[in-house]
Design a protein around this motif. Structure first.
Motif, PDB file in Angstrom:
ATOM      1  N   LEU A  65       8.798  73.697  50.778  1.00 26.00           N
ATOM      2  CA  LEU A  65       7.861  72.572  50.696  1.00 26.00           C
ATOM      3  C   LEU A  65       8.473  71.402  49.934  1.00 26.00           C
ATOM      4  CD1 LEU A  65       4.572  74.549  49.946  1.00 26.00           C
ATOM      5  CD2 LEU A  65       5.051  73.231  52.021  1.00 26.00           C
TER       6      LEU A  65
ATOM      7  N   CYS B 242      -4.693  78.059  54.923  1.00 21.28           N
ATOM      8  CA  CYS B 242      -3.899  76.902  54.545  1.00 21.28           C
ATOM      9  C   CYS B 242      -4.417  76.416  53.195  1.00 21.28           C
ATOM     10  CB  CYS B 242      -4.036  75.797  55.593  1.00 21.28           C
ATOM     11  SG  CYS B 242      -3.135  74.289  55.167  1.00 21.28           S
TER      12      CYS B 242
ATOM     13  N   LEU C 237       6.248  83.717  48.085  1.00 18.51           N
ATOM     14  CA  LEU C 237       5.481  82.548  47.668  1.00 18.51           C
ATOM     15  C   LEU C 237       6.362  81.567  46.890  1.00 18.51           C
ATOM     16  CD1 LEU C 237       2.130  84.274  46.627  1.00 18.51           C
ATOM     17  CD2 LEU C 237       2.568  82.931  48.687  1.00 18.51           C
TER      18      LEU C 237
ATOM     19  N   VAL D 123       4.550  75.954  56.798  1.00 21.91           N
ATOM     20  CA  VAL D 123       5.485  76.709  55.961  1.00 21.91           C
ATOM     21  C   VAL D 123       4.775  78.010  55.601  1.00 21.91           C
ATOM     22  CG1 VAL D 123       6.858  76.740  53.855  1.00 21.91           C
ATOM     23  CG2 VAL D 123       6.511  74.587  55.092  1.00 21.91           C
TER      24      VAL D 123
ATOM     25  N   GLU E 188       1.041  74.328  53.558  1.00 17.98           N
ATOM     26  CA  GLU E 188       1.301  75.592  52.866  1.00 17.98           C
ATOM     27  C   GLU E 188       0.388  76.676  53.427  1.00 17.98           C
ATOM     28  OE1 GLU E 188       1.157  77.408  48.291  1.00 17.98           O
ATOM     29  OE2 GLU E 188       1.282  75.231  48.626  1.00 17.98           O
TER      30      GLU E 188
ATOM     31  N   HIS F 108      -0.570  80.649  53.706  1.00 19.08           N
ATOM     32  CA  HIS F 108      -0.457  81.951  53.066  1.00 19.08           C
ATOM     33  C   HIS F 108      -0.929  83.030  54.040  1.00 19.08           C
ATOM     34  CE1 HIS F 108      -0.279  80.628  48.593  1.00 19.08           C
ATOM     35  NE2 HIS F 108       0.095  79.626  49.376  1.00 19.08           N
TER      36      HIS F 108
ATOM     37  N   GLY G 205       8.619  79.841  49.451  1.00 19.21           N
ATOM     38  CA  GLY G 205       7.892  78.824  50.201  1.00 19.21           C
ATOM     39  C   GLY G 205       7.809  77.502  49.464  1.00 19.21           C
ATOM     40  N   GLN G 206       7.708  77.561  48.146  1.00 20.72           N
ATOM     41  CA  GLN G 206       7.628  76.326  47.368  1.00 20.72           C
ATOM     42  C   GLN G 206       8.921  75.528  47.471  1.00 20.72           C
ATOM     43  OE1 GLN G 206       4.728  75.267  46.115  1.00 20.72           O
ATOM     44  NE2 GLN G 206       3.928  77.166  47.006  1.00 20.72           N
TER      45      GLN G 206
END
Length: 328
Positions: free
Chosen positions: A25, A47, A18, A5, A37, A39, A21-22
């Motif tokens: 997830l 990761c 960000l 992700v 996760e 970034h 993305g949560q």
């Protein structure tokens, strides 16, 4: 299945990415997928696991943990702005043969460029505002702009999202500040005529093989327009479904689908229109729409009564089915 992700990015939109993305997830099916996760930031790619950063190997998009190499089966891309919404990451993933969600690198690059998107859509008779394109360093005559577009008008970076760098110019005294604001985001800017009407945002995606409109959301901004503050700091009312007639709703749906298909889109998108005199005028399309709790796309998924986990399943299925361009 190992799912990366991918969130973050190199622009000021990274903080929104960000958050988006949560949400992904939290909604990925934990029985089907092992989510990681990832970034992607200006200074580092990593990761994040239990607050520990594991550097990403850019040669093959893997990382090392406990003396083992972790590889991904697919990347779910939710990077807003560069490099995840302008085609750069997509081209990279194509080269290393990693399936990824959303549209390919050409469509990403095209739709991130407002001028080029408008140019393509003009061939399909999509209504849009009148506009002028200006590059940094050009001689700019405010009186000529006002004569062509009228007042007020909008000044926008050609390549930017989340309304960053966008200003509404009501008098020519406001123009120098608006130009500085836009040129801080991009060396090319678009100046567009003001459309006085109802703003709506339309979620569109390829769902189970068909172009599907999730919903139409009416935007009522407390500010002069739907700027960054209105989008993310609660300075707007977002009404789903939009308060428009059934005939107008059908026209907006038809136009949104036409935009999506004319641009060769796949994956999630959010297209913005201003409805004026019964006509939906195209404003812009976002190929990685925000998925934070404040964002419109998740609201529309709830309105359509489609579980977000199902939408993510659909995205991953499409990603795995699509062959890299160089293999076709």
């Amino acid at each position: 299945m190992n799912v990366a992700v991918v969130m973050g990015g190199y622009s000021d939109e990274s903080v929104i990415s960000l958050r988006s993305g949560q949400l992904i997830l939290n909604h990925l099916d934990k029985i089907k997928y092992r989510a990681f996760e990832i970034h992607i930031l200006k200074n580092e790619w990593y990761c994040l696991i239990d607050a520990i950063k594991y550097p990403i190997n850019k040669a093959d998009f893997t990382f090392e943990k406990d003396n083992q190499t972790v590889k991904f089966d697919v990347a779910v891309n939710i990077v807003h702005g560069t490099p995840g919404e302008d085609g750069h990451l997509q081209a990279y993933w194509e080269l290393i043969d990693l399936p990824y969600s959303g549209c390919n690198y050409y469509q990403s690059s095209l739709t991130f460029n407002k001028r080029d998107t408008l140019s393509v859509l003009s061939k399909f008779n999509i209504p849009k505002a009148n506009s002028i394109y200006i590059t940094k360093g050009e001689n700019i005559n405010g009186n000529n702009i006002a004569a062509e577009l009228g007042l007020p008008f909008f000044v926008k970076p050609n390549q930017s999202g989340s309304s960053l760098g966008v200003s509404m110019v009501s008098t020519l005294d406001d123009l120098p500040k608006a130009l500085d604001f836009a040129f801080a985001e991009d060396n090319d800017i678009l100046i567009e005529s003001y459309l006085n009407g109802t703003e709506v945002s339309v979620g569109v995606l390829n769902y189970k093989g068909e172009t599907k409109v999730l919903g139409i959301t009416e935007i009522v901004s407390q500010n002069a327009f739907f700027d960054y503050e209105a989008k993310y700091l609660g300075k707007s009312n977002e009404i789903t479904p939009a308060r428009i007639s059934s005939n107008l709703e059908e026209l907006v749906i038809e136009t949104a689908k036409k935009v999506y298909e004319s641009l060769g889109m796949t994956g999630f998108s959010r297209t913005d229109f201003i409805i004026m005199n019964g006509i939906p005028y195209f404003i812009e399309i976002n190929t990685n729409p925000g998925l934070s709790p404040q964002s419109i796309f998740p609201q529309q998924a709830a309105h359509a009564k489609i579980a977000f986990s199902d939408l993510l399943d659909n995205e991953i299925t499409l990603a795995l089915q699509r062959k890299p361009i160089w293999k076709k």
